[in-house]
Design an enzyme around this catalytic site. Structure first.
Site, mmCIF file in Angstrom:
data_model
loop_
_atom_site.group_PDB
_atom_site.id
_atom_site.type_symbol
_atom_site.label_atom_id
_atom_site.label_comp_id
_atom_site.label_asym_id
_atom_site.label_seq_id
_atom_site.Cartn_x
_atom_site.Cartn_y
_atom_site.Cartn_z
ATOM 1 N N GLY A 201 0.741 -0.934 -0.121
ATOM 2 C CA GLY A 201 -0.001 0.042 0.106
ATOM 3 C C GLY A 201 0.680 1.215 0.053
ATOM 4 N N GLY A 217 9.434 0.924 -2.919
ATOM 5 C CA GLY A 217 10.426 -0.488 -2.474
ATOM 6 C C GLY A 217 11.062 -0.032 -0.845
ATOM 7 C CB SER A 244 4.295 4.722 -4.452
ATOM 8 O OG SER A 244 3.387 3.762 -4.638
ATOM 9 C CD GLU A 246 -0.252 0.835 -7.611
ATOM 10 O OE1 GLU A 246 -0.487 1.311 -8.435
ATOM 11 O OE2 GLU A 246 -0.541 -0.121 -7.121
ATOM 12 C CG HIS A 267 -2.869 -4.589 -1.847
ATOM 13 N ND1 HIS A 267 -1.798 -5.264 -2.425
ATOM 14 C CD2 HIS A 267 -2.936 -3.467 -2.700
ATOM 15 C CE1 HIS A 267 -1.351 -4.514 -3.437
ATOM 16 N NE2 HIS A 267 -1.993 -3.514 -3.567
#
Length: 351
Positions: A201, A217, A244, A246, A267
């Site tokens: 996330g 990461g 990220s 995302e 998630h």
């Protein structure tokens, strides 16, 4: 024997973790593996499924042989009527693989408990995911000898554009220090609340000129404020750390939803279970209106992680609401503060 045989047969294995986790063991007791119902199966196992090895008595060479046969080129395997075992390049990474395997097992069991099987991603999509995760969290200088396919599907980082006074340097006070600290605190709270595990996330909040978002990461319990990345609203990141994978979803929410001042992506178990079946959450409870600000919490169509297509599908399903599920992925939501966005994420999972 299992440790010994992994080290003898898997040169890249530098650490091994074996455990009897609840959901992984439950699946193993049914002689079931974990199919690619979620793209993280590729990230965790390094393959298109997490297999379950045939049963053999504990401590025997037969068990070790069955384990190796089912493990193959992957990093994690379930053991029938026993548990799971995995490997990694470090003990920390092997423990991450073990924990993520159990998270996937829990999500898969929850999805199955609804009464129908989740949608399994096709092999072609898992090939794309394997290519993406080969580049995850790495700088361009660290990527060597990629195939044309891997280069095509590499996780795309935004352009870097450093402006004096905006990027974290690690020395002294960093710009937007309080906002960066709150982003880290939010990610740690997500883990403590059980909404998210590991680095799957991410969170962000709007600041003057753009937003600050978690780095790619970097484990949240080790993340420093200067590692939380500033991005401007032209799509550039500032500093030495990449945002990220995302980042596009955060960026597009801030660009298209003026009232969004914070974003949380995770998630969570039940939300991900529904999302793996491509289901949203209807107004079965009045809190759907309170949480999402609409008559339902929709599930966005599936698209590959980190792509513009995923961000477009997310925005289309989000609409004027505050929360949305992401098919075979998880959920994302926004709020006027990080505290409120985290509340929306937790309430979405409760619903």
């Amino acid at each position: 024997r299992m440790h010994y045989d992994i080290y003898r047969n898997v040169p890249e294995a530098l650490a091994v973790v074996h455990a009897h986790p609840t959901y992984g063991t439950a699946l193993a007791s049914q002689r079931r593996g974990i199919p690619a119902f979620h793209y993280m199966v590729a990230a965790v196992a390094g393959g298109k499924e997490i297999k379950c090895a045939n049963y053999a008595s504990v401590g025997t060479q037969e068990l070790s042989d069955e384990m190796l046969a089912a493990l193959g080129p992957r990093k994690s395997v379930l053991l029938a009527n026993h548990g799971m075992i995995c490997h990694g390049p470090t003990l920390e990474k092997a423990l991450w693989v073990a924990n993520e395997t159990e998270c996937l097992a829990r999500q898969y069991v929850c999805a199955m408990s609804i009464g129908s099987a989740p949608v399994v991603l096709p092999d072609e999509e898992i090939d794309v995911m394997l290519a993406k995760f080969k580049t995850y969290g790495k700088k361009p200088s660290e990527l060597q000898d990629l195939s044309d396919f891997e280069r095509k599907h590499a996780i795309s980082a935004p352009p870097r554009k450093d402006v004096v006074g905006l990027a974290g340097t690690g020395a002294g006070e960093v710009p937007f220090a309080e906002a960066r600290r709150k982003v880290i605190e939010t990610c740690l709270k997500m883990e403590a609340m059980g909404i998210n595990q590991g680095t799957s996330g991410n969170a962000s909040c709007r600041v003057p000129g753009g937003f600050v978002v978690t780095a790619s990461g970097v484990p949240y319990d080790k993340m420093r404020p200067d590692q939380v990345v500033f991005m401007d609203l032209e799509g550039n990141f500032h500093g030495a750390f990449q945002p990220s994978s995302e980042w596009r979803m955060h960026y597009d929410i801030y660009r298209n939803v003026p009232e969004a001042l914070a974003v949380v992506h995770a998630h969570p178990t039940y939300g991900t279970a529904l999302a793996s079946q491509r289901r949203g959450i209807p107004a079965f409870h009045y809190m759907v209106a309170a949480v999402a600000g609409g008559k339902e919490i929709k599930c966005a169509n599936y698209a590959s992680v980190g792509t513009q297509e995923l961000s477009d599908e997310m925005l289309a399903a989000l609409g004027p609401r505050k929360s949305v599920l992401l098919a075979n992925h998880g959920m994302i939501c926004h709020g006027p503060t990080l505290e409120k966005a985290l509340w929306v994420a937790n309430e979405t999972e409760c619903l």
